[in-house]
Design an enzyme around this catalytic site. Structure first.
Site, PDB file in Angstrom:
ATOM      1  N   ASP A  11       0.847  -1.192   0.000  1.00 21.82           N
ATOM      2  CA  ASP A  11       0.000   0.000   0.000  1.00 21.82           C
ATOM      3  C   ASP A  11       0.879   1.236   0.000  1.00 21.82           C
ATOM      4  O   ASP A  11       2.047   1.186   0.382  1.00 21.82           O
ATOM      5  CB  ASP A  11      -0.888   0.005   1.243  1.00 21.82           C
ATOM      6  N   SER A  12       0.295   2.347  -0.395  1.00 20.43           N
ATOM      7  CA  SER A  12       1.018   3.612  -0.371  1.00 20.43           C
ATOM      8  C   SER A  12       1.351   4.038   1.057  1.00 20.43           C
ATOM      9  O   SER A  12       2.208   4.884   1.265  1.00 20.43           O
ATOM     10  CB  SER A  12       0.183   4.692  -1.043  1.00 20.43           C
ATOM     11  N   CYS A  75      -4.345  -0.986  -2.306  1.00 21.59           N
ATOM     12  CA  CYS A  75      -4.427   0.457  -2.522  1.00 21.59           C
ATOM     13  C   CYS A  75      -5.189   0.650  -3.829  1.00 21.59           C
ATOM     14  O   CYS A  75      -4.828   0.070  -4.850  1.00 21.59           O
ATOM     15  CB  CYS A  75      -3.011   1.023  -2.626  1.00 21.59           C
ATOM     16  N   GLU A 154      -5.502  10.946   7.443  1.00 16.81           N
ATOM     17  CA  GLU A 154      -4.081  10.948   7.810  1.00 16.81           C
ATOM     18  C   GLU A 154      -3.825  11.878   8.997  1.00 16.81           C
ATOM     19  O   GLU A 154      -2.941  11.636   9.823  1.00 16.81           O
ATOM     20  CB  GLU A 154      -3.216  11.376   6.608  1.00 16.81           C
ATOM     21  N   CYS A 187     -11.469   3.638  -1.651  1.00 19.47           N
ATOM     22  CA  CYS A 187     -10.160   4.028  -1.115  1.00 19.47           C
ATOM     23  C   CYS A 187     -10.068   3.387   0.261  1.00 19.47           C
ATOM     24  O   CYS A 187     -11.023   3.445   1.039  1.00 19.47           O
ATOM     25  CB  CYS A 187     -10.060   5.551  -1.014  1.00 19.47           C
ATOM     26  N   HIS A 189      -8.699   4.227   2.856  1.00 14.37           N
ATOM     27  CA  HIS A 189      -8.818   5.133   4.006  1.00 14.37           C
ATOM     28  C   HIS A 189     -10.284   5.373   4.404  1.00 14.37           C
ATOM     29  O   HIS A 189     -10.571   5.710   5.541  1.00 14.37           O
ATOM     30  CB  HIS A 189      -8.206   6.500   3.673  1.00 14.37           C
TER      31      HIS A 189
END
Lengths: 274, 274
Positions: A11-12, A75, A154, A187, A189
């Protein structure tokens, strides 16, 4: 034995840990080696060719250091940019997060009007639209890039008034199709914003968490390829990051309730591999 | 081209139509050839060797008359009896209904205490218990044979007071584990009793419909094997029955909203194949 080798998850950054967590929950006997490219995160706004290069670097690093039996690209942006290429090139099964989400949305939706939200990279690629149309050409897809959402996660701001306002304002742009009954969280997140998103879109729209669905697909493929882990010893998961190992370690501890082995990988090292 | 060939779906009778319906809904571009062994239905109470013989006869009939690209055993009893054997013997992908249900239950359950209901044949085989333990050895499984349920469905009595009483009395036998949060409907007839079962077990227990999950797994495997149908013409589904074609036709029309082509196959014909 290949069956006892770990599953590689890349993943990023830390978003893919939601997928890793689901794999550990649904397949508690499997071992995972996780690579998060935190130093170059986020991938969402980057040019596609750059995302391709970065993703390949993680893949090559894992292949060089671990005899992984399966690769999960956890991701959405990386899946959109380079999944087909990597799947074609490797001899092990490769699972991305986009097709499992698309399949699940088509299972849940009754109207066949489906919404997708994701990063700019994912939405511009039209990867979800293609995946959905590939299964059923008459599905009506409305998609929307939500560039503010990843920075909110984040920064740890998951439920403030500001977060709720930003999400409400953005998602108002996708609510114009009254027949839409399913929304893909495109996504990794976004599941962390699930409650707020649910409040904004309302009860009539079902949210699809691509990560959960990906974990289930990992289970399906392990079974059909007959490569489930046979050892009965407790799996030992390993984590790599291009960023701070102590931050990664803390997040893994909080989200996954593990005291993990976290290793740092320098950019020089992965750039050298190619 | 193999990709444009139909998917074979077999069942002891009409129960598997719930699976076929889900495949048509989730994969509207795929073509199905369905075989229902209505004359020898139900399989649930029969000896396993007999179920094995009957199931193989259907498989051989389909393979002889259609170049199917995948086989779905849409019957829990047949899957429990002969899935591994058929999977081993054929070169096309073979999907049974038991593993998809087990995987889905492990996805939904948080307590890892899972219930399973099915026919006498399915429950005695312990096929669900093995499938669940194979993924996670610490799962706690409570299973229960419900021999009265299929006759209720076959007689069309889905929601009478008698039906509710029978279901309540039977399911009381599985409610002793207070940690059970997921119940697998381990027979393709049971989704037709879903509302009553839901009322009896309560909101805290999530019901898993193996048929829905099987259809999704069909989608996953078609994708990973790269054998999705490419033709854009409307699929033409074909139905075979060892029983009455007019009854089968009526049920297909009611459940699937299709005016189907139904063909009769005599027992002599399938017994001759072997």
């Amino acid at each position: 034995m290949i069956v006892n080798q770990p599953i590689g998850v890349i993943d990023s950054g830390v978003g893919g840990l939601t997928v890793a967590k689901e794999i550990m929950r649904q397949l508690p006997n499997e071992e995972i080696v996780y690579f998060g490219d935190n130093l170059r995160c986020p991938y969402g706004p980057r040019p596609f060719t750059e995302v391709q290069t970065y993703t390949w670097q993680m893949v090559r690093y894992l292949l060089r250091h671990h005899d992984i039996k399966m690769l999960v690209i956890a991701c959405n942006t990386a899946t959109a940019a380079v999944y087909e290429q990597i799947k074609e090139a490797l001899s092990i099964p490769v699972i991305g997060v986009i097709h499992p989400g698309a399949r699940s949305a088509l299972k849940e939706s009754h109207t066949r009007h489906i919404g997708v939200i994701g990063t700019v990279g994912t939405i511009n690629s039209k990867a979800y639209v293609h995946a959905l149309h590939d299964i059923y050409k008459n599905v009506v897809v409305t998609d929307l890039a939500c560039p503010e959402f990843v920075p909110l996660v984040e920064s740890g701001d998951l439920n403030s008034r500001h977060t709720r306002d930003v999400i409400r304002e953005r998602l108002n742009l996708i609510k114009h199709d009254p027949k839409m009954d399913t929304l893909i969280l495109g996504c990794t997140h976004y599941p962390l914003l699930r409650e707020v998103i649910k409040d904004v879109v309302g009860d009539k729209i079902q949210l699809i968490d691509s990560g959960e669905e990906t974990a289930r697909e990992v289970s399906t493929i392990l079974y059909h390829k007959n490569i489930k882990r046979k050892l009965e010893t407790k799996p030992h998961h390993i984590f790599y990051t291009t960023g701070s190992p102590s931050i990664m370690g803390m997040i893994v501890q909080n989200w996954l309730a593990l005291f993990p082995e976290v290793n740092t990988v320098s950019l020089e090292e992965i750039e050298m591999i190619g």
